[in-house]
Structure formats: structure tokens, C-alpha cells
Design a protein around this motif. Structure first.
Motif, mmCIF file in Angstrom:
data_model
loop_
_atom_site.group_PDB
_atom_site.id
_atom_site.type_symbol
_atom_site.label_atom_id
_atom_site.label_comp_id
_atom_site.label_asym_id
_atom_site.label_seq_id
_atom_site.Cartn_x
_atom_site.Cartn_y
_atom_site.Cartn_z
ATOM 1 N N SER A 3 -17.474 31.193 17.649
ATOM 2 C CA SER A 3 -18.659 30.389 17.974
ATOM 3 C C SER A 3 -19.574 31.136 18.939
ATOM 4 C CB SER A 3 -18.225 29.052 18.573
ATOM 5 O OG SER A 3 -19.341 28.270 18.897
ATOM 6 N N ASP A 4 -19.000 31.752 19.946
ATOM 7 C CA ASP A 4 -19.801 32.527 20.908
ATOM 8 C C ASP A 4 -20.475 33.718 20.234
ATOM 9 O OD1 ASP A 4 -19.137 30.833 22.983
ATOM 10 O OD2 ASP A 4 -17.585 32.153 23.811
ATOM 11 N N ARG A 5 -19.727 34.436 19.390
ATOM 12 C CA ARG A 5 -20.294 35.603 18.694
ATOM 13 C C ARG A 5 -21.421 35.212 17.753
ATOM 14 N NH1 ARG A 5 -17.003 40.602 17.558
ATOM 15 N NH2 ARG A 5 -18.450 40.659 15.836
ATOM 16 N N THR B 77 -10.654 34.151 10.941
ATOM 17 C CA THR B 77 -10.353 34.255 12.372
ATOM 18 C C THR B 77 -10.605 35.654 12.919
ATOM 19 O OG1 THR B 77 -8.014 34.607 11.843
ATOM 20 C CG2 THR B 77 -8.691 32.353 12.441
ATOM 21 N N GLY B 78 -10.493 36.656 12.083
ATOM 22 C CA GLY B 78 -10.755 38.028 12.517
ATOM 23 C C GLY B 78 -12.195 38.273 12.919
ATOM 24 N N ARG B 79 -13.083 37.343 12.594
ATOM 25 C CA ARG B 79 -14.479 37.460 13.022
ATOM 26 C C ARG B 79 -14.604 37.370 14.538
ATOM 27 N NH1 ARG B 79 -18.237 37.714 9.171
ATOM 28 N NH2 ARG B 79 -17.620 37.200 7.058
ATOM 29 N N LYS C 62 -8.754 29.626 20.917
ATOM 30 C CA LYS C 62 -9.520 30.710 21.553
ATOM 31 C C LYS C 62 -10.307 31.503 20.511
ATOM 32 C CE LYS C 62 -6.279 31.374 25.355
ATOM 33 N NZ LYS C 62 -5.260 32.279 25.922
ATOM 34 N N LEU C 63 -9.701 31.742 19.358
ATOM 35 C CA LEU C 63 -10.386 32.473 18.287
ATOM 36 C C LEU C 63 -11.609 31.704 17.794
ATOM 37 C CD1 LEU C 63 -7.239 33.638 16.322
ATOM 38 C CD2 LEU C 63 -8.832 35.137 17.571
ATOM 39 N N LEU C 64 -11.458 30.391 17.588
ATOM 40 C CA LEU C 64 -12.596 29.578 17.144
ATOM 41 C C LEU C 64 -13.727 29.607 18.173
ATOM 42 C CD1 LEU C 64 -10.978 26.408 15.505
ATOM 43 C CD2 LEU C 64 -11.873 28.457 14.388
ATOM 44 N N HIS C 65 -13.372 29.539 19.444
ATOM 45 C CA HIS C 65 -14.401 29.607 20.497
ATOM 46 C C HIS C 65 -15.071 30.979 20.517
ATOM 47 C CE1 HIS C 65 -13.845 25.675 22.249
ATOM 48 N NE2 HIS C 65 -12.537 25.864 22.309
#
Length: 151
Positions: free
Chosen positions: A21-23, A69-71, A15-18
Motif C-alpha cells: 500500500s505504501d509503495r 506479496t512480493g510487490r 506488514k507486506l500488505l501495508h
């Protein structure tokens, strides 16, 4: 590398990677997806091996996979949030409390270039970028662009 694969298979991690990617879908500059995270992991492993630094490879990989991941939450405070996410995700992937604390500390400080795992992560993060090929290099705010192939 079972524990590294457990991170990659972790639903929260996915979920974090997605979310990242969206951000970053309209971002002109370097992105922070899985390719970047794996590049950092591989370069960090080489740095540790070349320096005869005794850190388990799957600990280096965990730090690299978690460092941005905090991004998913914040760009400016991503190191802080990434460290918090380490504490949430890594124990369920088989990392001990001591290893999780070491990784979280390195992730929290990876922007500062300190010693130890944080320093390795910092250097690998910088070296992972191929600035001399980037169409946005003249607009980039990095204080030092990578203009050479180096390790």
C-alpha cells in the motif's frame, strides 16, 4: 477457511500488505491490495469449479492471497519474491510442505499462464481488472485490456 484466515491474521502478511500500500500510494494504475487479492481468489475458485479442477478452495485462496506479496519488495520480480514469501508464511498457517510447494510454484509462474493452479491464477488475475471503467486504460501497458465482463 481457517487456514486462509490464518494468512490474513499473520503479522508478516499484514506488514507486506501495508508495504505494498505504501509503495503504491501514488500509483495511477491498478493496485495490489487486499481487494485485488480477494477478487483473484474468488474468480480463481469459480474457474476451478467450472473446469471441474480438483484443488482445495483454501489452497486456491492461499495462492491468490500470496501471488502479489512480493510487490512489497519488487514490482518486476514480484512473482519470485512472492513464491519465497509463501515458503516463509504458509507453513505457520497450517499448509503442508506439499501444499506450500504447490502454491509457491503457482505463484512463481502466475504471470506465464501455465497449466494447473498457475494457469488458474493467471487467468483470474487478468479477469479481476475492470479496464473498461479505468480512467488510466489508455495509458496502461497491459497487452490485453479487459473490455468486457467475462469468465
Amino acid at each position: 477457511m481457517d487456514r486462509v484466515n490464518a494468512i490474513y491474521r499473520n503479522n508478516e502478511y499484514k506488514k507486506l500488505l501495508h508495504a505494498i500500500s505504501d509503495r503504491e500510494k501514488d500509483r495511477r494504475f491498478c493496485r495490489h491490495g487486499l481487494q485485488h487479492l480477494l477478487d483473484v481468489a474468488r474468480i480463481a475458485t469459480i474457474i476451478a469449479m467450472d473446469g471441474s479442477i480438483d484443488i482445495k478452495r483454501d489452497v486456491i485462496y492461499a495462492a491468490a492471497l500470496m501471488h502479489d506479496t512480493g510487490r512489497a519488495v519488487s514490482d518486476s520480480a514480484h512473482a519470485y519474491y512472492s513464491a519465497k514469501l509463501c515458503v516463509d508464511i504458509l507453513p505457520s498457517c497450517g499448509y503442508s510442505q506439499e501444499e506450500t510447494a504447490l502454491i509457491a510454484d503457482a505463484v512463481s509462474n502466475h504471470g506465464e499462464g501455465k497449466d494447473g493452479l498457475a494457469g488458474i491464477l493467471h487467468r483470474a488475475d487478468r479477469l479481476s481488472r475492470i479496464c473498461f471503467e479505468c480512467a488510466q486504460a489508455d495509458k496502461c501497458k497491459w497487452d490485453k485490456l479487459n473490455g468486457e465482463i467475462t469468465l
